[in-house]
Design an enzyme around this catalytic site. Sequence first.
Site, PDB file in Angstrom:
ATOM      1  N   ARG A 241       0.858  -1.182   0.000  1.00 11.15           N
ATOM      2  CA  ARG A 241       0.000   0.000   0.000  1.00 11.15           C
ATOM      3  C   ARG A 241       0.892   1.230   0.000  1.00 11.15           C
ATOM      4  NH1 ARG A 241      -3.617  -2.161  -2.003  1.00 11.15           N
ATOM      5  NH2 ARG A 241      -5.698  -2.560  -1.170  1.00 11.15           N
ATOM      6  N   GLU A 270      -3.248   7.842  -4.499  1.00 14.00           N
ATOM      7  CA  GLU A 270      -3.558   7.393  -5.867  1.00 14.00           C
ATOM      8  C   GLU A 270      -4.784   8.121  -6.401  1.00 14.00           C
ATOM      9  OE1 GLU A 270      -3.844   3.125  -6.047  1.00 14.00           O
ATOM     10  OE2 GLU A 270      -1.920   2.878  -5.045  1.00 14.00           O
ATOM     11  N   HIS A 288      -0.748   0.571 -10.106  1.00  8.32           N
ATOM     12  CA  HIS A 288      -1.489  -0.381  -9.252  1.00  8.32           C
ATOM     13  C   HIS A 288      -2.015  -1.584 -10.062  1.00  8.32           C
ATOM     14  CE1 HIS A 288      -3.813  -0.548  -5.180  1.00  8.32           C
ATOM     15  NE2 HIS A 288      -3.568  -1.769  -5.637  1.00  8.32           N
TER      16      HIS A 288
HETATM   17  C1  DGY Z   1      -5.966  -5.501  -3.204  1.00  8.48           C
HETATM   18  O1  DGY Z   1      -6.605  -6.528  -3.371  1.00  8.48           O
HETATM   19  O2  DGY Z   1      -5.773  -5.041  -2.082  1.00  8.48           O
HETATM   20  C2  DGY Z   1      -5.442  -4.823  -4.427  1.00  8.48           C
HETATM   21  O3  DGY Z   1      -4.420  -3.930  -4.129  1.00  8.48           O
HETATM   22  C3  DGY Z   1      -6.557  -4.096  -5.111  1.00  8.48           C
HETATM   23  O4  DGY Z   1      -7.187  -3.335  -4.170  1.00  8.48           O
END
Ligand code: DGY
Length: 322
Positions: A241, A270, A288
């Site tokens: 993250r 983001e 992402h």
């Molecule tokens: C997750 O599954 O956490 C991916 O990053 C998409 O949100």
Amino acid sequence: MMKPRVLVTRRWPDAVEREMAKVFDIDLNPSDIPLSEATLRDAMGQYDAILPTVTDRLPAAVFQGPARTRILANYGVGFAHIDTEAAKASGIAVTNTPDVLSDCTADIAMTLMLMVARRAGEGERELRNGRWTGWRPTHMIGTKVSGATLGLIGFGRIGQAMAKRAHFGFGMKILVQNRSAVPAEVLARYNAVQVPTIEDLLPQCDFVSLHCPGGAANRHLINGPRLDLMRRGAFLINTARGEVVDEHALAQALWFGAIGGAGLDVYDREPAIPRELLGADNLVLLPHLGSATIETREAMGFRVLDNLTDFFAGKQPRDLVA
Ligand code: DGY
């Protein structure tokens, strides 16, 4: 019997939307524009289930209006965008979609690691811009990945999928830092060694890959002092993250050569990327893409469908997180 009313907050793969429509009374989001907090708060009073994802913020304020919603079945494994305490206090269940995206997310972490170490982004930019003058012994020299030491911060499913690739595919030495003790038989699978702290791990690694959860507890886990503990030529990879890394401190480390480079798939705000990162040549940036394969995105959707079906059948959903 009335079908439960379900709100899907973003476009999902067609196959899943079609299947979902057979079972539930669904409202889709054909424009695919992210919903505001105010819209989500209103939706709480109108739908039995809301299916949010990482682009939907659900802080405590969203839970303060009239609530019809009984479950938030999140599309994704990370759920730090949902205030799970507030959900719990309102009697709303929360589920996620683990397992099905571990391989593809580890594949993207590996992609970033190889790209940044072997300067693939820089090389492609040079070639496309017509600046390549041909092969020469000293051209765009990178760093060898095979046999190097990889440090993993967080050793859940995705961390282990990364260890599998790095150990069996690239003969890398694996070091692990994890909140809880990892069972000896799990470490043994990858010939991995667990170290007590991040401070112990960082100075020993050529590559460091983040696989811990996001959220307030891990905000800026990788900060200036910790970047200073990394080897000068080492690389940082983040597919976890954005908030886990202090982006300003990372930009400084990249610009001043405190580390060799970095590969990022996730960002703090983001889709905004700080300008100081965009200009760094020793940085590979992806939008992402961790779980972005058709196989995985469909599997995530069907996992949500399973969770919802169980919930409305009165069973405990398999992926209950709150
Ligand atoms: C997750 O599954 O956490 C991916 O990053 C998409 O949100």
